[in-house]
Scaffold this active site. Structure first.
Site, PDB file in Angstrom:
ATOM      1  N   LYS A 123       0.857  -1.181   0.000  1.00 32.12           N
ATOM      2  CA  LYS A 123       0.000   0.000   0.000  1.00 32.12           C
ATOM      3  C   LYS A 123       0.897   1.236   0.000  1.00 32.12           C
ATOM      4  O   LYS A 123       1.695   1.436   0.916  1.00 32.12           O
ATOM      5  CB  LYS A 123      -0.925   0.007   1.225  1.00 32.12           C
ATOM      6  CG  LYS A 123      -1.794   1.272   1.300  1.00 32.12           C
ATOM      7  CD  LYS A 123      -2.905   1.154   2.336  1.00 32.12           C
ATOM      8  CE  LYS A 123      -3.739   2.439   2.394  1.00 32.12           C
ATOM      9  NZ  LYS A 123      -4.866   2.350   3.324  1.00 32.12           N
ATOM     10  N   ASP A 228     -13.702   5.260   9.468  1.00 33.51           N
ATOM     11  CA  ASP A 228     -13.991   5.103   8.042  1.00 33.51           C
ATOM     12  C   ASP A 228     -14.522   3.684   7.836  1.00 33.51           C
ATOM     13  O   ASP A 228     -14.145   2.991   6.901  1.00 33.51           O
ATOM     14  CB  ASP A 228     -12.701   5.333   7.233  1.00 33.51           C
ATOM     15  CG  ASP A 228     -12.972   5.860   5.831  1.00 33.51           C
ATOM     16  OD1 ASP A 228     -14.158   6.081   5.502  1.00 33.51           O
ATOM     17  OD2 ASP A 228     -12.007   6.034   5.072  1.00 33.51           O
TER      18      ASP A 228
HETATM   19  P1  ADP Z   1      -7.608   3.766   0.577  1.00 36.42           P
HETATM   20  O1  ADP Z   1      -6.989   4.473   1.734  1.00 36.42           O
HETATM   21  O2  ADP Z   1      -7.138   4.318  -0.727  1.00 36.42           O
HETATM   22  O3  ADP Z   1      -9.093   3.625   0.673  1.00 36.42           O
HETATM   23  P2  ADP Z   1      -7.488   0.914   1.244  1.00 36.42           P
HETATM   24  O4  ADP Z   1      -6.532   0.442   2.276  1.00 36.42           O
HETATM   25  O5  ADP Z   1      -8.922   1.008   1.642  1.00 36.42           O
HETATM   26  O6  ADP Z   1      -6.951   2.293   0.636  1.00 36.42           O
HETATM   27  O7  ADP Z   1      -7.361  -0.035  -0.034  1.00 36.42           O
HETATM   28  C1  ADP Z   1      -8.031   0.233  -1.252  1.00 36.42           C
HETATM   29  C2  ADP Z   1      -8.545  -1.060  -1.881  1.00 36.42           C
HETATM   30  O8  ADP Z   1      -7.457  -1.968  -2.111  1.00 36.42           O
HETATM   31  C3  ADP Z   1      -9.497  -1.828  -0.984  1.00 36.42           C
HETATM   32  O9  ADP Z   1     -10.825  -1.413  -1.162  1.00 36.42           O
HETATM   33  C4  ADP Z   1      -9.287  -3.265  -1.399  1.00 36.42           C
HETATM   34  O10 ADP Z   1     -10.059  -3.571  -2.549  1.00 36.42           O
HETATM   35  C5  ADP Z   1      -7.823  -3.305  -1.803  1.00 36.42           C
HETATM   36  N1  ADP Z   1      -6.995  -3.769  -0.661  1.00 36.42           N
HETATM   37  C6  ADP Z   1      -6.364  -3.008   0.264  1.00 36.42           C
HETATM   38  N2  ADP Z   1      -5.678  -3.747   1.150  1.00 36.42           N
HETATM   39  C7  ADP Z   1      -5.869  -5.035   0.806  1.00 36.42           C
HETATM   40  C8  ADP Z   1      -5.410  -6.306   1.326  1.00 36.42           C
HETATM   41  N3  ADP Z   1      -4.611  -6.382   2.390  1.00 36.42           N
HETATM   42  N4  ADP Z   1      -5.802  -7.433   0.683  1.00 36.42           N
HETATM   43  C9  ADP Z   1      -6.612  -7.380  -0.400  1.00 36.42           C
HETATM   44  N5  ADP Z   1      -7.062  -6.209  -0.947  1.00 36.42           N
HETATM   45  C10 ADP Z   1      -6.708  -5.063  -0.374  1.00 36.42           C
END
Ligand code: ADP
Ligand code: MG
Length: 375
Positions: A123, A228
């Site tokens: 991320k 959130d």
């Molecule tokens: P943001 O802060 O941009 O909302 P998120 O952490 O919510 O970031 O991640 C965005 C998207 O990426 C999530 O909605 C999910 O679909 C995917 N995602 C994030 N982390 C994971 C993970 N550990 N495993 C699988 N998918 C993930």
């Protein structure tokens, strides 16, 4: 903005030194003077640094900035990404970078793999991506300088998320396993599932509903409000082991302590998000939902533990203020991306990006082995 893995393998060690020097210089200078870069890099010979600088600028890892007082360079997001991914690669946390599976307003999500082939998630926090004013287009830049630069903000966001995820994971909460952290990036386990937003029906909505509500209360009893807690940040597992184990919660940079003055309001907002989703998408309504005053009683203090482990009260304050400023800029229409282009789509890119992650997130096991780039 895509992660550019192509430049990763081809930098010489001198190039890397100069890139690192630019990062170090950025701690005190928004635009790092060329002489300072040369000084920190400590390379022998006059033309060496110049060559490295032009290589790095060509690869978009640093960018030239001219202003009234002096010429210099700043690290770009590409350069910052490079340094973080290189650190992960040196520590053997990742070996290759694969498909992008999510793009939010404030992060990019990639599938990565380590040497054993285990797939994880990278991320990359991109705070201030669209609110940070471009140097090129803004002559008042240096005068307007605040600590809320994108690099600083994104690093704080990643640090905060990593520390909270670690504490929650240790306390047995269903969150991804945090694996590594560098600068504005986190490596965590890949959750085999999909965002709850994609659910259009469920065989037993009441069990999912009550597990989610229990999560909110248990989190508060441990000293935290997610802030959130919605259908985008709840991953429904493909193969749950039991009814109590149907989901994993992600995305923690905005969580607050139970002692926050607005804790009760944030708690209610998280609860209401779930109630609204269940009513609208699953046709499920329940009068049974948690109330802050009635149901929350502190049993543990993850908020305090995290402060002690490195995310100080001062950082919490700075981060909250910077986040609020950054969001205010966005709302005031100062959407200028990192390259200085006004991006009119950015203000309403939310829906598009969520759709992107929806489309792809079910396909995690697809052929992304073929697309992995070694780093
Ligand atoms: P943001 O802060 O941009 O909302 P998120 O952490 O919510 O970031 O991640 C965005 C998207 O990426 C999530 O909605 C999910 O679909 C995917 N995602 C994030 N982390 C994971 C993970 N550990 N495993 C699988 N998918 C993930
Ligand atoms: Mg999210």
């Amino acid at each position: 903005m895509r992660l550019n893995t192509a430049a990763m393998r081809y930098l010489s060690s001198d190039d890397f030194r100069v890139l690192t020097a630019t990062e170090m210089g950025s701690k005190n200078h928004e635009v790092v003077p060329t002489v300072l870069i040369a000084q920190i890099a400590g390379l022998k010979g006059g033309s060496g640094v110049g060559n490295c600088i032009s290589e790095l600028a060509k690869a978009n890892l640093i960018a030239r900035v001219q202003n009234a007082k002096y010429d210099g360079y700043r690290l770009t997001y590409g350069g910052y990404d490079y340094l973080a991914v290189k650190a992960f690669s040196n520590r053997k946390s990742i070996y290759s970078v694969g498909n992008q599976i999510g793009v939010g307003k404030e992060s990019d999500i990639y599938v990565v793999a380590n040497e054993t082939g285990r797939k994880c998630v990278l991320k990359i926090h991109r705070l201030g991506r669209i609110s940070f004013r471009s140097v090129k287009n803004n002559r008042d830049y240096l005068r307007n300088r605040t600590s809320a630069s994108w690099m600083y903000l994104s690093r704080l966001a990643a640090q905060k998320e990593y520390l909270f995820m670690k504490a929650l994971h240790q306390n047995g909460f269903p969150v991804p396993e945090p694996i590594d952290h560098s600068r504005h990036c986190i490596i965590m386990s890949l959750i085999p599932g999909f965002p709850m937003r994609q659910l259009s029906s469920h065989e037993d909505p009441s069990s999912l509903y009550s597990s989610l509500m229990s999560f909110i209360v248990r989190l508060a009893n441990h000293g935290l409000i997610h802030c959130d807690f919605n259908e985008f940040n709840i991953m429904i597992l493909d193969d749950p082991e039991s009814d109590d184990d149907q989901f994993v919660v992600i995305d923690f940079p905005q969580c607050v302590s139970l002692d926050h003055p607005d804790a009760e309001r944030y708690f209610k907002r998280d609860v209401d998000c779930i109630r609204t989703f269940f009513e609208r998408k699953l046709g499920y309504v329940s009068e049974d939902y948690p109330r802050f005053k009635r149901d929350v009683s502190r049993e543990a203090s993850i908020d305090v533990d995290v402060q002690a482990s490195g995310f100080s009260k001062k950082m919490v304050k700075e981060f909250e203020k910077a986040l609020a400023d950054s969001r205010e800029n966005q709302n005031n229409g100062e959407a200028v991306d990192e390259d200085g282009d006004k991006d009119e789509d950015d203000n309403d890119s939310d829906d598009d990006s969520d759709d992107d992650s929806d489309d792809d997130s079910g396909d995690n096991d697809d052929n992304d082995d073929n697309d992995h780039e070694n780093v």
